[in-house]
Design a protein around this motif. Structure first.
Motif, PDB file in Angstrom:
ATOM      1  N   GLU A 181      19.664 -26.642  12.273  1.00  0.00           N
ATOM      2  CA  GLU A 181      20.807 -25.843  11.845  1.00  0.00           C
ATOM      3  C   GLU A 181      20.343 -24.510  11.272  1.00  0.00           C
ATOM      4  OE1 GLU A 181      23.786 -27.712   9.494  1.00  0.00           O
ATOM      5  OE2 GLU A 181      23.550 -29.670  10.461  1.00  0.00           O
ATOM      6  N   VAL A 182      21.258 -23.565  11.265  1.00  0.00           N
ATOM      7  CA  VAL A 182      21.013 -22.231  10.718  1.00  0.00           C
ATOM      8  C   VAL A 182      22.030 -21.964   9.617  1.00  0.00           C
ATOM      9  CG1 VAL A 182      20.939 -19.752  11.177  1.00  0.00           C
ATOM     10  CG2 VAL A 182      20.124 -21.375  12.915  1.00  0.00           C
ATOM     11  N   HIS A 183      21.532 -21.683   8.415  1.00  0.00           N
ATOM     12  CA  HIS A 183      22.384 -21.347   7.269  1.00  0.00           C
ATOM     13  C   HIS A 183      21.899 -20.000   6.743  1.00  0.00           C
ATOM     14  CE1 HIS A 183      24.075 -25.498   6.931  1.00  0.00           C
ATOM     15  NE2 HIS A 183      22.980 -25.729   7.636  1.00  0.00           N
ATOM     16  N   THR A 184      22.743 -18.994   6.829  1.00  0.00           N
ATOM     17  CA  THR A 184      22.316 -17.648   6.488  1.00  0.00           C
ATOM     18  C   THR A 184      22.715 -17.274   5.069  1.00  0.00           C
ATOM     19  OG1 THR A 184      22.195 -15.384   7.360  1.00  0.00           O
ATOM     20  CG2 THR A 184      24.373 -16.404   7.294  1.00  0.00           C
ATOM     21  N   TRP A 185      22.055 -16.265   4.517  1.00  0.00           N
ATOM     22  CA  TRP A 185      22.304 -15.817   3.147  1.00  0.00           C
ATOM     23  C   TRP A 185      22.229 -14.281   3.123  1.00  0.00           C
ATOM     24  CZ3 TRP A 185      17.844 -13.371   1.366  1.00  0.00           C
ATOM     25  CH2 TRP A 185      16.643 -13.731   2.008  1.00  0.00           C
ATOM     26  N   GLY A 186      22.558 -13.746   1.933  1.00  0.00           N
ATOM     27  CA  GLY A 186      22.638 -12.289   1.825  1.00  0.00           C
ATOM     28  C   GLY A 186      23.880 -11.765   2.519  1.00  0.00           C
ATOM     29  N   VAL A 187      25.007 -12.472   2.319  1.00  0.00           N
ATOM     30  CA  VAL A 187      26.236 -12.157   3.046  1.00  0.00           C
ATOM     31  C   VAL A 187      27.421 -12.041   2.096  1.00  0.00           C
ATOM     32  CG1 VAL A 187      25.481 -13.331   5.142  1.00  0.00           C
ATOM     33  CG2 VAL A 187      26.766 -14.605   3.437  1.00  0.00           C
ATOM     34  N   SER A 188      28.412 -11.279   2.528  1.00  0.00           N
ATOM     35  CA  SER A 188      29.735 -11.306   1.908  1.00  0.00           C
ATOM     36  C   SER A 188      30.601 -12.254   2.722  1.00  0.00           C
ATOM     37  CB  SER A 188      30.356  -9.913   1.907  1.00  0.00           C
ATOM     38  OG  SER A 188      30.634  -9.501   3.250  1.00  0.00           O
ATOM     39  N   ALA A 189      31.794 -12.548   2.219  1.00  0.00           N
ATOM     40  CA  ALA A 189      32.696 -13.432   2.959  1.00  0.00           C
ATOM     41  C   ALA A 189      33.038 -12.848   4.318  1.00  0.00           C
ATOM     42  CB  ALA A 189      33.964 -13.685   2.152  1.00  0.00           C
ATOM     43  N   GLY A 190      33.292 -11.547   4.358  1.00  0.00           N
ATOM     44  CA  GLY A 190      33.622 -10.908   5.623  1.00  0.00           C
ATOM     45  C   GLY A 190      32.459 -10.931   6.601  1.00  0.00           C
ATOM     46  N   GLN A 191      31.247 -10.680   6.102  1.00  0.00           N
ATOM     47  CA  GLN A 191      30.064 -10.749   6.955  1.00  0.00           C
ATOM     48  C   GLN A 191      29.830 -12.165   7.462  1.00  0.00           C
ATOM     49  OE1 GLN A 191      27.321  -9.158   4.068  1.00  0.00           O
ATOM     50  NE2 GLN A 191      27.153  -7.216   5.169  1.00  0.00           N
ATOM     51  N   ALA A 192      30.087 -13.157   6.595  1.00  0.00           N
ATOM     52  CA  ALA A 192      29.896 -14.547   6.995  1.00  0.00           C
ATOM     53  C   ALA A 192      30.826 -14.908   8.139  1.00  0.00           C
ATOM     54  CB  ALA A 192      30.144 -15.462   5.798  1.00  0.00           C
ATOM     55  N   LYS A 193      32.067 -14.447   8.058  1.00  0.00           N
ATOM     56  CA  LYS A 193      33.033 -14.698   9.125  1.00  0.00           C
ATOM     57  C   LYS A 193      32.546 -14.111  10.432  1.00  0.00           C
ATOM     58  CE  LYS A 193      36.753 -12.360  11.146  1.00  0.00           C
ATOM     59  NZ  LYS A 193      36.773 -10.966  11.636  1.00  0.00           N
ATOM     60  N   ARG A 194      32.061 -12.876  10.392  1.00  0.00           N
ATOM     61  CA  ARG A 194      31.593 -12.235  11.610  1.00  0.00           C
ATOM     62  C   ARG A 194      30.358 -12.931  12.165  1.00  0.00           C
ATOM     63  NH1 ARG A 194      33.364  -7.766   8.564  1.00  0.00           N
ATOM     64  NH2 ARG A 194      31.273  -7.346   7.722  1.00  0.00           N
ATOM     65  N   ALA A 195      29.468 -13.367  11.257  1.00  0.00           N
ATOM     66  CA  ALA A 195      28.256 -14.061  11.703  1.00  0.00           C
ATOM     67  C   ALA A 195      28.586 -15.393  12.350  1.00  0.00           C
ATOM     68  CB  ALA A 195      27.312 -14.276  10.520  1.00  0.00           C
ATOM     69  N   PHE A 196      29.580 -16.083  11.806  1.00  0.00           N
ATOM     70  CA  PHE A 196      29.970 -17.362  12.386  1.00  0.00           C
ATOM     71  C   PHE A 196      30.530 -17.170  13.789  1.00  0.00           C
ATOM     72  CE2 PHE A 196      33.475 -20.599  12.795  1.00  0.00           C
ATOM     73  CZ  PHE A 196      32.634 -21.629  13.204  1.00  0.00           C
ATOM     74  N   ILE A 197      31.410 -16.187  13.935  1.00  0.00           N
ATOM     75  CA  ILE A 197      32.029 -15.947  15.239  1.00  0.00           C
ATOM     76  C   ILE A 197      31.004 -15.403  16.237  1.00  0.00           C
ATOM     77  CG2 ILE A 197      33.739 -14.546  16.457  1.00  0.00           C
ATOM     78  CD1 ILE A 197      35.481 -14.714  13.936  1.00  0.00           C
ATOM     79  N   ALA A 198      30.164 -14.475  15.792  1.00  0.00           N
ATOM     80  CA  ALA A 198      29.238 -13.817  16.711  1.00  0.00           C
ATOM     81  C   ALA A 198      28.023 -14.679  17.044  1.00  0.00           C
ATOM     82  CB  ALA A 198      28.771 -12.489  16.113  1.00  0.00           C
ATOM     83  N   TYR A 199      27.529 -15.431  16.049  1.00  0.00           N
ATOM     84  CA  TYR A 199      26.249 -16.106  16.234  1.00  0.00           C
ATOM     85  C   TYR A 199      26.347 -17.630  16.286  1.00  0.00           C
ATOM     86  CZ  TYR A 199      24.753 -11.495  14.537  1.00  0.00           C
ATOM     87  OH  TYR A 199      24.589 -10.143  14.357  1.00  0.00           O
TER      88      TYR A 199
END
Length: 296
Positions: free
Chosen positions: A271-289
């Protein structure tokens, strides 16, 4: 420890994250609204994904309470966040405490209490000395008197709240043997039973050797490597790590796909769990990646 089959993500930054995920999801053909991507729920058995990203509270609910304190744990619980992340280091007399920085001055009143002991390194103070410090006033008056918790007290509070833990071994190179000591405290606190190991515990570190050592000591415990290992390194890391946790910066869909193509030591997809994100960035990362979770 009894765990609910599903824990709601309904308030605070979890609610915000859910709302951001749902918003701007786009429309389907004919102008019909497309369903938003689902927010992940958590399995009672293994804490694994059921359709959306896991939200892990970074250093507890650190936007709402002083980081890595019991108040931050409780605030995360009040906001219905099941998973919290913390940082563990070792005192001069060999006790494990929960604190992020290598030094004490940013999040405690160490400069005032011990003015002649610069640079106030965690490893230069005994647990009793650290216990005297105020770890809450810097964040706000209502948190005055919060302490730097021991790992033992932190684990007890998580149990009281029925929460899960992403435990980071911080600066392992400064504390030889800390991996074995962390495992010992987890055992003493009852955190190496089947329920915790399957449903509520991951141990991570930037120190790859530390992650490898934790896996060697307790192969049943899930582990995570912090950072962005090269794609060539990933197959080797999959022998002892279940998660790869990179910062958002530099993340790509092809990298996430490379991680997801591998199976970890517990016969599950990495699994991949990312950090250094805002809520908006997290949403985009989930959809994009297609990431599995965010440390937010």
């Amino acid at each position: 420890m009894l765990r609910s089959a599903v824990r709601s993500a309904a308030a605070g930054f979890v609610l915000l994250f859910a709302a951001v995920l749902a918003a701007d999801a786009g429309t389907g053909s004919g102008g019909v609204d497309a369903p938003p991507p689902p927010v992940r729920l958590v399995s009672a058995q293994k804490g694994l994904p059921l359709g959306g990203p896991t939200v892990i509270a970074h250093r507890g609910a650190a936007e709402y309470a002083p980081e890595n304190t019991l108040a931050a744990v409780d605030e995360a619980d009040r906001r219905d966040v099941e998973w919290v992340e913390n940082d563990v280091q070792r005192t001069k007399d060999g006790k494990l405490v929960v604190i992020h920085d290598a030094t004490l001055e940013r999040t405690t009143d160490a400069e005032k209490v011990y003015p002649k002991r610069s640079p106030w390194r965690v490893g230069d103070f005994t647990a009793a000395e650290i216990a005297k410090l105020d770890a809450g006033s810097w964040f706000g008056k209502k948190f005055a008197g919060q302490r730097v918790p021991t790992l033992a007290s932190y684990l007890d509070r998580l149990d009281d709240n029925d929460q899960s833990l992403l435990l980071e071994i911080k600066n392992p190179e400064k504390y030889p043997g800390i991996e074995k000591q962390v495992i010992g405290q987890l055992r003493a606190s009852g955190w190496l039973d089947a329920t915790h190991v399957m449903d509520g515990l991951v141990v991570q570190s930037f120190g790859v050797d530390a992650v490898r050592e934790v896996h060697k000591l307790r192969p049943d415990v899930r582990t995570a490597v912090l950072g962005t290992p090269s794609r060539a390194e990933l197959p080797e890391y999959a022998r002892f790590a279940d998660w790869i946790n990179p910062p958002l910066k530099g993340l790509s869909s092809s990298y996430v796909s490379a991680v997801h193509s591998l199976w970890g030591p517990h016969a599950e997809r990495l699994e991949v769990h990312t950090w250094g994100v805002s809520a908006g960035q997290a949403k985009r990362a989930f959809i994009a990646y297609g990431i599995d979770g965010v440390i937010l």
